[in-house]
Design a protein around this motif. Sequence first.
Motif, PDB file in Angstrom:
ATOM      1  N   ASP A 245       0.786  -1.200   0.097  1.00  0.00           N
ATOM      2  CA  ASP A 245      -0.027   0.034  -0.091  1.00  0.00           C
ATOM      3  C   ASP A 245       0.833   1.122   0.121  1.00  0.00           C
ATOM      4  N   ASP A 246       1.896   1.231   0.935  1.00  0.00           N
ATOM      5  CA  ASP A 246       2.739   2.435   0.662  1.00  0.00           C
ATOM      6  C   ASP A 246       3.506   2.579  -0.466  1.00  0.00           C
ATOM      7  N   TRP A 248       2.358   1.813  -3.575  1.00  0.00           N
ATOM      8  CA  TRP A 248       1.184   2.321  -4.346  1.00  0.00           C
ATOM      9  C   TRP A 248       1.002   3.929  -4.225  1.00  0.00           C
ATOM     10  N   ASN A 249       0.736   3.982  -2.923  1.00  0.00           N
ATOM     11  CA  ASN A 249       0.502   5.493  -2.824  1.00  0.00           C
ATOM     12  C   ASN A 249       1.709   6.442  -3.154  1.00  0.00           C
ATOM     13  N   ARG A 250       2.615   6.014  -2.987  1.00  0.00           N
ATOM     14  CA  ARG A 250       3.978   6.954  -3.385  1.00  0.00           C
ATOM     15  C   ARG A 250       3.931   6.990  -4.935  1.00  0.00           C
ATOM     16  N   ARG A 252       1.496   6.305  -7.208  1.00  0.00           N
ATOM     17  CA  ARG A 252       0.521   7.003  -7.621  1.00  0.00           C
ATOM     18  C   ARG A 252       0.591   8.346  -7.405  1.00  0.00           C
ATOM     19  N   GLY A 253       1.094   9.076  -6.341  1.00  0.00           N
ATOM     20  CA  GLY A 253       0.979  10.169  -5.738  1.00  0.00           C
ATOM     21  C   GLY A 253       1.941  11.018  -6.751  1.00  0.00           C
ATOM     22  N   GLU A 390     -12.255   8.933  -0.006  1.00  0.00           N
ATOM     23  CA  GLU A 390     -11.085   8.340   0.565  1.00  0.00           C
ATOM     24  C   GLU A 390     -11.412   7.411   1.732  1.00  0.00           C
ATOM     25  N   ARG A 394     -11.240   3.222   1.888  1.00  0.00           N
ATOM     26  CA  ARG A 394     -10.389   2.520   2.825  1.00  0.00           C
ATOM     27  C   ARG A 394     -11.566   1.565   3.701  1.00  0.00           C
TER      28      ARG A 394
END
Length: 410
Positions: A245-246, A248-250, A252-253, A390, A394
């Motif tokens: 998840d981390d 992917w978030n970075r 995609r961010g 969001e 979640r």
Amino acid sequence: MSSDPWGRVDETGTVYVRNADGTEREVGSWKAGSPDEALAYFKRKYDGLVVEIGLLERRVRTTDLSSKDAMTAIGHLRDQVTDAHAVGDLDALVKRLDKLVETVESRREERKAQKAKQTDEARHAKEALVAEAEELAGSEQWRAAGERLRALVDTWKGLPRLDRKSDDELWHRFSHARSAFSKRRKAHFAALDAQREEARKAKEKLVAEAQELQNSTDWGATAARYRELMTEWKAAGRAQREHEDDLWNRFRGAQDVFFAARGEVFAERDAEQSENLKLKEELAEEAEKLLPVGDLKAARSAFRSINERWEAIGHVPRDARPKVEGRMHAVERAIQDAEEAEWRRTNPEARARAAGLTGQLQAAVDKLKGQVEQARAQGNNAKADKLQRELDGRQALLDQALKGLEEFGG
């Protein structure tokens, strides 16, 4: 002089007992009272022997007295009867002891046969356990086979031992099968962990490049490279769940920063992007129909087709993108979680991680709920809507995680 069918006292006070053949044997003398008292005394001696023999007969019939101990007790009583200072039918007592010997011998043979039968049954039972364990040694149903092997061990412990050589040989085969399964299972999960670690390293590199490109103004080339990075991302496989998840978030961010800037430059394309939004909403609706995931293989294939059409459409208005992409990402995560659940069912170490993730997701959902309520209270509906999207994402992840955690209870 006084007499009885089984004994007499002569004029000198000497007491005799009569045998069945008519012969007599001196058993004592009596000087302290009448001959009748003498016979009564020695009859009581006889009665005592009768009681002892009766007790032994009862023990043989109703207890697990061993043959050896029974024969020893019979011999002891036989000696007492042979030399008994008593008046009564001593020959009858001898016959009762002879009969008891026959009973003991018969029971000895019965016990011997019973023990042989039990041993034979135990041998067949252990051979069956060994055969099943050897078959399970090659299984890839890691959880089910592991539980079954543990149950076989408990069954083995409840069976009688065989002769040492046979028991040791069967146990060696049984133990070897369990060890072989454990070794294969350990190697399997070690390989999975190694694959996920390689995926993590590959995705770390992709994240780093994505972040380097996020401020580029070479719109076409950079967008094309981001598409290539996404293809490489998907080909890299899944990293460990606690990192995925981390990463992917970075990743995609960084893309969001670039595409947000490009979107501002290409504001005049809003009409085209609005049409793209309509098409992507239709695709998102089509993707959502894949849930809940039933046939994992079919769902994965269908989602891949939908995603290829999605990628071909192009971008949507910036303010609408999080919601529509969130819908697609929720479907993708549901499919990924279904894959993860299938993998977790074979991984006995996953339960603790699943429980930990559920706790993290629950905490995130609770926090987001509070932020949404605070934004609403402050009248900042735009922020509240963004937080609500969001929160929806979640919550979907939490629901899927809870469902996966429940599977461990079965």
